[in-house]
Design a protein around this motif. Structure first.
Motif, PDB file in Angstrom:
ATOM      1  N   THR A  39      39.250  38.247  43.641  1.00  0.00           N
ATOM      2  CA  THR A  39      40.588  38.610  43.167  1.00  0.00           C
ATOM      3  C   THR A  39      41.653  37.745  43.819  1.00  0.00           C
ATOM      4  N   VAL A  56      46.359  46.993  30.356  1.00  0.00           N
ATOM      5  CA  VAL A  56      45.571  47.349  31.541  1.00  0.00           C
ATOM      6  C   VAL A  56      46.021  48.695  32.095  1.00  0.00           C
ATOM      7  N   TYR A 212      30.458  53.437  31.417  1.00  0.00           N
ATOM      8  CA  TYR A 212      30.673  52.472  30.332  1.00  0.00           C
ATOM      9  C   TYR A 212      29.788  52.760  29.127  1.00  0.00           C
ATOM     10  N   PRO A 230      36.626  50.025  32.356  1.00  0.00           N
ATOM     11  CA  PRO A 230      35.372  49.247  32.407  1.00  0.00           C
ATOM     12  C   PRO A 230      35.163  48.360  31.190  1.00  0.00           C
ATOM     13  N   ILE A 233      37.242  45.313  31.632  1.00  0.00           N
ATOM     14  CA  ILE A 233      36.589  44.404  32.579  1.00  0.00           C
ATOM     15  C   ILE A 233      35.516  43.582  31.881  1.00  0.00           C
ATOM     16  N   LYS A 236      37.128  40.875  29.869  1.00  0.00           N
ATOM     17  CA  LYS A 236      37.542  39.756  30.719  1.00  0.00           C
ATOM     18  C   LYS A 236      36.348  38.874  31.092  1.00  0.00           C
ATOM     19  N   TYR A 242      36.905  35.696  35.317  1.00  0.00           N
ATOM     20  CA  TYR A 242      36.269  36.472  36.367  1.00  0.00           C
ATOM     21  C   TYR A 242      37.292  37.020  37.363  1.00  0.00           C
ATOM     22  N   ALA A 245      38.977  39.995  35.811  1.00  0.00           N
ATOM     23  CA  ALA A 245      38.079  41.155  35.784  1.00  0.00           C
ATOM     24  C   ALA A 245      37.987  41.803  37.154  1.00  0.00           C
ATOM     25  N   THR A 246      37.850  40.986  38.192  1.00  0.00           N
ATOM     26  CA  THR A 246      37.757  41.550  39.536  1.00  0.00           C
ATOM     27  C   THR A 246      39.094  42.145  39.986  1.00  0.00           C
ATOM     28  N   ILE A 248      41.209  43.847  38.042  1.00  0.00           N
ATOM     29  CA  ILE A 248      41.205  45.200  37.466  1.00  0.00           C
ATOM     30  C   ILE A 248      40.243  46.092  38.231  1.00  0.00           C
ATOM     31  N   ALA A 249      39.067  45.550  38.569  1.00  0.00           N
ATOM     32  CA  ALA A 249      38.070  46.335  39.299  1.00  0.00           C
ATOM     33  C   ALA A 249      38.566  46.689  40.696  1.00  0.00           C
TER      34      ALA A 249
END
Length: 277
Positions: A39, A56, A212, A230, A233, A236, A242, A245-246, A248-249
């Motif tokens: 991230t 988001v 998910y 999810p 993600i 993404k 990537y 995605a990370t 958001i995670a």
């Protein structure tokens, strides 16, 4: 003599602790750290733009609110199921008890397809609800039902052993002292079950946040309406974004950790109160 007293009753503490820390670091801490390191490849402006995007934010709201509602429903009905399985003998009890564990073994994608088929407009249940103006498939209500399905065993299996170990003499004494059954349940039984009930709720809630497979089919994946975090993600990742995605995670992980920490603190306080001085 003093040295022998200082030794632990069970040897091997240092080795087992080292193995435990190594295992947790390898399986849990290192992958989670990798999420944050990936991230941080984004600049602060890019990170803020990613995690505050309206789409988001909507996915966060849908994921957390549906998981919360599903967790609360599972806490109520999971307690009821555990109570029936422990306190009442009836034909087919072992069969019903085994059915509780089916969501553990059933692939989540299969569960999602089955729920979508049942609750669609032409499904067995959906066709009955449609004339009443109740739409389940492709709505947030459908997401909640899917999360209830996969989260119920967590509550039942957490509360059930505590309920089995609960002494019935305490309830009988309360009844003999003039307490009604409802008062006995809320004043005697429920306080003993609350730590386990909170644990089951926390497990179901945490599972629901990251679920998910069972949700992606019944939700319809409509942005701003039924799109879960999810899924975003995964979108993404399919776009090779990537870092996005990370990001958001990482937000989901942070918020989930804070919520679970609060729940664990409440559980700890309740457990302390249950221990007599």
């Amino acid at each position: 003599m003093k040295g022998s007293k200082a030794r632990r009753a069970l040897p091997g503490f240092g080795l087992s602790l080292g193995f435990t820390l190594f295992y947790i670091s390898l399986i849990v801490l290192i992958p989670l750290a990798a999420v944050f390191f990936k991230t941080f490849e984004l600049s602060w402006a890019e990170l803020w733009s990613t995690i505050t995007n309206p789409r988001v934010l909507a996915s966060y709201r849908i994921s957390f609110t549906t998981a919360l509602w599903a967790g609360l429903i599972n806490a109520v009905f999971g307690l009821l199921v555990a109570w029936v399985l422990v306190r009442y003998p009836f034909p087919g009890k072992r069969f019903i008890d085994s059915l509780v564990d089916i969501p553990f073994a059933l692939p989540t994608a299969v569960a999602g397809i089955a729920l979508t088929t049942i609750y669609a407009k032409t499904g067995w249940v959906g066709s009955l609800l449609e004339p009443l103006g109740i739409k389940v498939a492709y709505t947030q209500l459908g997401i909640i039902i899917a999360l209830v399905f996969i989260g119920l065993p967590f509550v039942v299996r957490t509360v059930q052993p505590v309920l089995q170990d609960l002494e019935k003499e305490t309830e009988e004494a309360a009844v003999m002292l003039g307490a009604y059954r409802r008062r006995t349940f809320f004043k005697v039984v429920l306080p003993e079950l609350m730590p386990a009930l909170l644990t089951g709720f926390a497990l179901a809630f945490a599972r629901g946040i990251g679920e998910y497979g069972s949700v992606v089919f019944i939700s319809g994946n409509m942005p701003m309406r039924t799109e879960i975090a999810p899924l975003l993600i995964m979108t993404k990742l399919e776009q090779y974004d990537y870092a996005g995605a990370t990001a958001i995670a990482a937000v989901m992980l942070t918020v989930s950790f804070i919520l679970l920490l609060i729940i664990n603190l409440l559980q700890w306080r309740m457990s302390r109160r249950a221990i007599p001085d």
